[in-house]
Design an enzyme around this catalytic site. Structure first.
Site, PDB file in Angstrom:
ATOM      1  N   TYR A  16      30.795 -19.655 -54.336  1.00 26.17           N
ATOM      2  CA  TYR A  16      31.776 -19.145 -53.378  1.00 26.17           C
ATOM      3  C   TYR A  16      32.842 -20.203 -53.104  1.00 26.17           C
ATOM      4  O   TYR A  16      34.019 -19.894 -52.927  1.00 26.17           O
ATOM      5  CB  TYR A  16      31.080 -18.751 -52.076  1.00 26.17           C
ATOM      6  CG  TYR A  16      32.013 -18.215 -51.009  1.00 26.17           C
ATOM      7  CD1 TYR A  16      32.336 -16.864 -50.952  1.00 26.17           C
ATOM      8  CD2 TYR A  16      32.575 -19.069 -50.045  1.00 26.17           C
ATOM      9  CE1 TYR A  16      33.195 -16.372 -49.971  1.00 26.17           C
ATOM     10  CE2 TYR A  16      33.429 -18.588 -49.064  1.00 26.17           C
ATOM     11  CZ  TYR A  16      33.737 -17.233 -49.032  1.00 26.17           C
ATOM     12  OH  TYR A  16      34.594 -16.750 -48.066  1.00 26.17           O
ATOM     13  N   HIS A  52      25.332 -23.213 -59.714  1.00 23.73           N
ATOM     14  CA  HIS A  52      24.754 -24.038 -58.657  1.00 23.73           C
ATOM     15  C   HIS A  52      24.163 -25.327 -59.248  1.00 23.73           C
ATOM     16  O   HIS A  52      23.096 -25.294 -59.868  1.00 23.73           O
ATOM     17  CB  HIS A  52      23.666 -23.268 -57.902  1.00 23.73           C
ATOM     18  CG  HIS A  52      24.206 -22.181 -57.033  1.00 23.73           C
ATOM     19  ND1 HIS A  52      24.571 -22.396 -55.726  1.00 23.73           N
ATOM     20  CD2 HIS A  52      24.472 -20.881 -57.298  1.00 23.73           C
ATOM     21  CE1 HIS A  52      25.022 -21.261 -55.205  1.00 23.73           C
ATOM     22  NE2 HIS A  52      24.983 -20.334 -56.139  1.00 23.73           N
ATOM     23  N   GLU A 111      22.942 -27.783 -57.564  1.00 16.22           N
ATOM     24  CA  GLU A 111      21.952 -28.360 -56.655  1.00 16.22           C
ATOM     25  C   GLU A 111      20.529 -27.890 -56.925  1.00 16.22           C
ATOM     26  O   GLU A 111      19.568 -28.505 -56.444  1.00 16.22           O
ATOM     27  CB  GLU A 111      22.327 -28.058 -55.197  1.00 16.22           C
ATOM     28  CG  GLU A 111      22.228 -26.603 -54.776  1.00 16.22           C
ATOM     29  CD  GLU A 111      23.488 -25.795 -55.048  1.00 16.22           C
ATOM     30  OE1 GLU A 111      23.696 -24.781 -54.365  1.00 16.22           O
ATOM     31  OE2 GLU A 111      24.268 -26.169 -55.958  1.00 16.22           O
ATOM     32  N   SER A 131       4.685 -38.490 -29.342  1.00 13.00           N
ATOM     33  CA  SER A 131       3.677 -37.498 -29.712  1.00 13.00           C
ATOM     34  C   SER A 131       2.617 -38.070 -30.635  1.00 13.00           C
ATOM     35  O   SER A 131       1.543 -37.492 -30.790  1.00 13.00           O
ATOM     36  CB  SER A 131       4.357 -36.309 -30.404  1.00 13.00           C
ATOM     37  OG  SER A 131       4.855 -36.700 -31.671  1.00 13.00           O
ATOM     38  N   GLY A 132       2.915 -39.190 -31.283  1.00 10.68           N
ATOM     39  CA  GLY A 132       2.008 -39.752 -32.272  1.00 10.68           C
ATOM     40  C   GLY A 132       2.401 -39.394 -33.683  1.00 10.68           C
ATOM     41  O   GLY A 132       1.875 -39.938 -34.646  1.00 10.68           O
ATOM     42  N   GLY A 133       3.349 -38.450 -33.828  1.00 14.84           N
ATOM     43  CA  GLY A 133       3.837 -38.080 -35.147  1.00 14.84           C
ATOM     44  C   GLY A 133       4.791 -39.117 -35.695  1.00 14.84           C
ATOM     45  O   GLY A 133       5.266 -39.999 -34.979  1.00 14.84           O
ATOM     46  N   VAL A 134       5.114 -39.000 -36.981  1.00 18.67           N
ATOM     47  CA  VAL A 134       5.959 -39.993 -37.632  1.00 18.67           C
ATOM     48  C   VAL A 134       7.355 -40.031 -37.009  1.00 18.67           C
ATOM     49  O   VAL A 134       7.948 -41.101 -36.851  1.00 18.67           O
ATOM     50  CB  VAL A 134       6.029 -39.734 -39.151  1.00 18.67           C
ATOM     51  CG1 VAL A 134       6.639 -38.383 -39.458  1.00 18.67           C
ATOM     52  CG2 VAL A 134       6.799 -40.835 -39.861  1.00 18.67           C
ATOM     53  N   ASP A 135       7.892 -38.881 -36.612  1.00 19.69           N
ATOM     54  CA  ASP A 135       9.259 -38.837 -36.089  1.00 19.69           C
ATOM     55  C   ASP A 135       9.379 -39.619 -34.785  1.00 19.69           C
ATOM     56  O   ASP A 135      10.219 -40.514 -34.653  1.00 19.69           O
ATOM     57  CB  ASP A 135       9.702 -37.387 -35.871  1.00 19.69           C
ATOM     58  CG  ASP A 135       9.450 -36.519 -37.089  1.00 19.69           C
ATOM     59  OD1 ASP A 135       9.518 -37.059 -38.210  1.00 19.69           O
ATOM     60  OD2 ASP A 135       9.175 -35.334 -36.920  1.00 19.69           O
ATOM     61  N   SER A 136       8.554 -39.270 -33.809  1.00 18.70           N
ATOM     62  CA  SER A 136       8.643 -39.952 -32.516  1.00 18.70           C
ATOM     63  C   SER A 136       8.201 -41.409 -32.634  1.00 18.70           C
ATOM     64  O   SER A 136       8.697 -42.275 -31.909  1.00 18.70           O
ATOM     65  CB  SER A 136       7.803 -39.225 -31.460  1.00 18.70           C
ATOM     66  OG  SER A 136       6.422 -39.268 -31.768  1.00 18.70           O
ATOM     67  N   SER A 137       7.291 -41.698 -33.560  1.00 24.29           N
ATOM     68  CA  SER A 137       6.836 -43.080 -33.750  1.00 24.29           C
ATOM     69  C   SER A 137       7.972 -43.961 -34.253  1.00 24.29           C
ATOM     70  O   SER A 137       8.168 -45.087 -33.783  1.00 24.29           O
ATOM     71  CB  SER A 137       5.675 -43.120 -34.751  1.00 24.29           C
ATOM     72  OG  SER A 137       4.601 -42.339 -34.312  1.00 24.29           O
ATOM     73  N   LYS A 158      12.641 -35.262 -43.287  1.00 25.36           N
ATOM     74  CA  LYS A 158      11.323 -35.860 -43.044  1.00 25.36           C
ATOM     75  C   LYS A 158      11.005 -36.972 -44.042  1.00 25.36           C
ATOM     76  O   LYS A 158      10.492 -38.033 -43.663  1.00 25.36           O
ATOM     77  CB  LYS A 158      10.255 -34.772 -43.102  1.00 25.36           C
ATOM     78  CG  LYS A 158       8.829 -35.276 -42.972  1.00 25.36           C
ATOM     79  CD  LYS A 158       8.502 -35.762 -41.574  1.00 25.36           C
ATOM     80  CE  LYS A 158       8.309 -34.589 -40.639  1.00 25.36           C
ATOM     81  NZ  LYS A 158       7.799 -35.025 -39.310  1.00 25.36           N
TER      82      LYS A 158
END
Length: 557
Positions: free
Chosen positions: A127, A213, A215, A267-273, A413
C-alpha cells in the site's frame, strides 16, 4: 502535494512560496524538539532513527522488528502523525507500511506531505508503494488478477545500492489486489514479476516502492533489502545496542527525575526488574520499589520475588498486602476490559497511598513495553485497531497524581532481555516467562473469586513444573493454565462429577505480537492432564489450546 491532501495550519508555516519545505527548517525543528517524547527513555539529539508510518497492515510490526534487528532505532507511528511528534527521533528515513485500503478510494489514509518535501529517503511497502504512486502523480487501479503468495522477482537495475547482495532472481511474498498502472514522473521500474511489471520502483532520488512484503520470512532477501535501505540509502549506523540504550536511558532518567523521588511497580517479571535496575543505577536511593500482593499471583510468587530482589539488587522494597481490596474491586466483574481497568485503577490507588507514606513522590515507574502500547492504541485517524487495554496503558485512570516513568516503553520483550543480560541481572529473572500485569484475573474466565484462583494456582503450578522438568521452559514463550467457566460431567472413583474445565496454553514467539501454539509432546500433555484432574479438586477435564496469534491472543482475556 496532491488534491487528496492539504497542509494543516500548523504545517503551513514550513512551506515556501514554491511549495517546497526548507530542509534546514526541519533540522532546526528536530534540534528544538522536546526530547521527553518516547516515554522519556532516549534522547533524540543523541541518536538517529527510521520512522515507520502505519497504514494498518498486519505486518507493520514486523517491519519495526527487522529494523531493530539491524541495531537501528525505529518507531511505528500512526499514518497521520505530524512532524512535531517525530522530530525528536531525528529521522534519517521513512517507511510507509502496507494496509487494507485502496489508495484511490474516498477517505483512504494518505501520507503527510512532509514525508516527500523533507527530501529524506522513503520506502513504500505494498500500500505504501501505491500511496507514493498516487500522491506523486502516478495511477493506481484495481488489478485484473489479485496476487497472493510467492512470486519470482527479477531485477531490471543491477547497480542500484538498494539491490546490493541480491541475486538477479529471488522469491518475494505478494499480498495485493490493486496495482500500479502508471508510474509517477521521474520514476522507473527497477524489478518485475510475472504479474507485476512494477514490482520495485524508484526515482533516483532515494524514494523506492516495493509491491511485495520484504519484512516477512517468505521473502528470503527481504531483510537484505531493508538493510540496504537503512544503511546504503539512509546512511544509518548500527549503533543502537543494549549498551547504548542503557547509557541513554540512565542519562535521560537523571535528567527527567532530577532531585525527585520515584516509586517503581515491582512484579518480579523481567520488564519491571529491568526498569527498577535502570532507575536504581540512575538515581540510587531516590527510588523505592513497591511490591503489591494483589491476590492474583501464582503460587509462592510473592516470597520468591522478594527473596530474589533483596538478595541480588539491594533496593528499598515496600511489601503491600492488598489481596482483599483487589478481590473486592473485582467482585461481580466478568468483562475482560472492565477487569483490566479495575486492576489498573486499584494499582494506582495503592501506589498513591504508599507514596503519601514516603513523603513527596513525583514519579511512578512501570515496565510498559512496546506491544502493550500498540495493542492498547485506538484513536481517530489511526489505521490500526485497539486489541485490548493493558492495565498499565489503557487501564490507567485519567487523573493521576504521579507522573509516569517508562524507560522500556518502546522495547520489545527480546530487546528487554538483551538489556537485562547487559545489566548483569540473574538468569532466572531475565528468562522468566512473561506474566500479565492483571495476573491470574485474566486467566480465570468470568468472575474472579478465591475458589477459582486456588484451582488455577494449583493447575498452573503443575503446568510449570512439568514444562521445566521436560526442559522446555526456555523453548516456549509462555506456558500456563486457564480456569474456565465451562462445567462438564465426569466420572471419578465410580462417582459422577460436575467439575471445571482447565485449558492449557503454550505458545512460541519472538515478541508477543505474533505467536504460534507450541507442539508439546503428547506424553507431556498426558502427564499434565493426568496430574491436574487428580491433584486439583473441582477440575475433571483438561483441554489444550491450539490457536495461533492471530487470530487469537496469547491470553484468553
Amino acid at each position: 502535494m496532491t488534491k487528496n491532501e492539504e497542509l494543516s495550519p500548523k504545517e503551513s508555516h514550513r512551506v515556501t512560496t514554491s511549495g517546497d519545505i526548507e530542509v534546514s527548517t526541519y533540522l532546526e525543528i528536530a534540534k528544538q524538539a522536546d526530547t521527553t517524547e518516547a516515554g522519556g527513555a532516549v534522547s533524540g539529539a543523541s541518536r538517529e532513527s527510521i520512522v515507520i508510518f502505519d497504514f494498518g497492515s498486519q505486518y507493520s510490526l514486523l517491519i519495526a522488528r527487522r529494523i531493530r534487528e539491524l541495531n537501528v532505532y525505529c518507531e511505528l507511528v500512526p499514518h497521520n502523525t505530524p512532524w512535531e511528534k517525530i522530530a525528536h527521533l531525528n529521522p534519517k528515513g521513512f517507511i510507509l507500511s502496507g494496509g487494507p485500503a485502496s489508495v484511490y478510494a474516498p477517505g483512504a489514509p494518505m501520507a503527510p506531505a512532509y514525508i516527500y518535501e523533507s527530501k529524506m529517503p522513503v520506502l513504500g511497502v505494498c500500500y505504501g508503494m501505491q500511496l507514493i504512486t498516487q500522491q506523486l502523480g502516478g495511477i493506481v487501479a484495481e488489478g485484473q488478477a489479485r496476487e497472493y503468495g510467492h512470486a519470482v522477482l527479477h531485477l531490471s537495475e543491477f547497480d542500484d545500492p538498494f539491490f546490493k547482495d541480491l541475486p538477479d532472481a529471488s522469491a518475494a511474498w505478494m499480498s495485493h489486489g490493486d496495482r500500479v498502472e502508471k508510474l509517477p514522473p521521474d520514476f522507473k521500474s527497477l524489478a518485475y514479476t510475472e504479474n507485476s511489471p512494477y514490482a520495485v520502483m524508484g526515482n533516483g532520488k532515494n524514494i523506492y516502492g516495493l509491491q511485495f512484503h520484504p519484512e516477512v520470512a517468505h521473502t528470503p532477501y527481504g531483510k537484505t533489502l531493508l538493510q540496504n535501505f537503512v544503511f546504503n540509502i539512509c546512511g544509518c549506523q548500527p549503533s543502537w545496542t543494549p549498551g547504548h540504550f542503557i547509557s541513554e536511558s540512565i542519562a535521560k532518567i537523571k535528567e527527567q527525575v532530577g532531585g525527585g523521588k520515584v516509586i517503581a511497580a515491582l512484579s518480579g517479571g523481567v520488564d519491571s526488574s529491568i526498569v527498577a535496575s535502570l532507575i536504581h543505577r540512575a538515581i540510587g536511593d531516590q527510588l523505592t520499589c513497591i511490591f503489591v500482593n494483589n491476590g492474583l499471583l501464582r503460587r509462592e510468587e510473592a516470597d520468591r520475588t522478594l527473596k530474589v530482589f533483596r538478595q541480588n539488587l539491594g533496593m528499598n522494597i515496600v511489601y503491600v498486602e492488598a489481596t482483599d481490596r483487589f478481590l473486592k474491586r473485582l467482585a461481580g466483574v466478568t468483562d475482560p476490559e472492565l477487569k483490566r481497568k479495575a486492576i489498573g485503577a486499584e494499582f494506582i490507588a495503592v501506589f498513591e497511598e504508599e507514596a503519601l507514606k514516603l513523603g513527596q513522590v513525583d514519579f511512578l515507574a512501570q515496565g510498559t513495553l512496546y506491544p502493550d502500547v500498540i495493542e492498547s492504541t485506538s484513536s481517530v485517524g489511526t489505521a490500526s485497531a485497539k486489541i485490548k487495554s493493558h492495565h498499565n496503558v489503557g487501564g490507567l485512570p485519567e487523573n493521576m497524581a504521579l507522573k509516569l516513568l517508562e524507560p522500556v516503553r518502546y522495547l520489545f520483550k527480546d530487546e528487554v532481555r538483551q538489556v537485562g543480560i547487559e545489566l548483569g541481572l540473574p538468569e532466572e529473572m531475565v528468562w522468566r516467562q512473561p506474566f500479565p500485569g492483571p495476573g491470574l484475573a485474566i486467566r480465570a474466565i468470568g468472575e474472579v473469586n478465591r475458589e477459582k484462583l486456588e484451582m488455577l494456582r494449583a493447575a498452573d503450578w503443575i503446568v510449570m513444573h512439568e514444562i521445566k522438568k521436560a526442559g522446555l521452559y526456555r523453548q516456549v514463550w509462555q506456558s500456563f493454565a486457564i480456569i474456565t467457566d465451562v462445567r462438564s460431567v465426569g466420572v471419578m472413583g465410580d462417582f459422577r462429577t460436575y467439575g471445571h474445565m482447565v485449558a492449557i496454553r503454550a505458545v512460541t514467539s519472538d515478541d508477543a505480537m505474533t505467536a504460534d501454539w507450541a507442539r508439546l509432546p503428547y506424553d507431556l500433555l498426558a502427564r499434565i492432564s493426568n496430574r491436574i484432574v487428580n491433584e486439583v479438586p473441582g477440575v475433571n477435564r483438561v483441554v489444550y489450546d491450539i490457536t495461533s496469534k492471530p487470530p487469537g491472543t496469547i491470553e484468553w482475556e
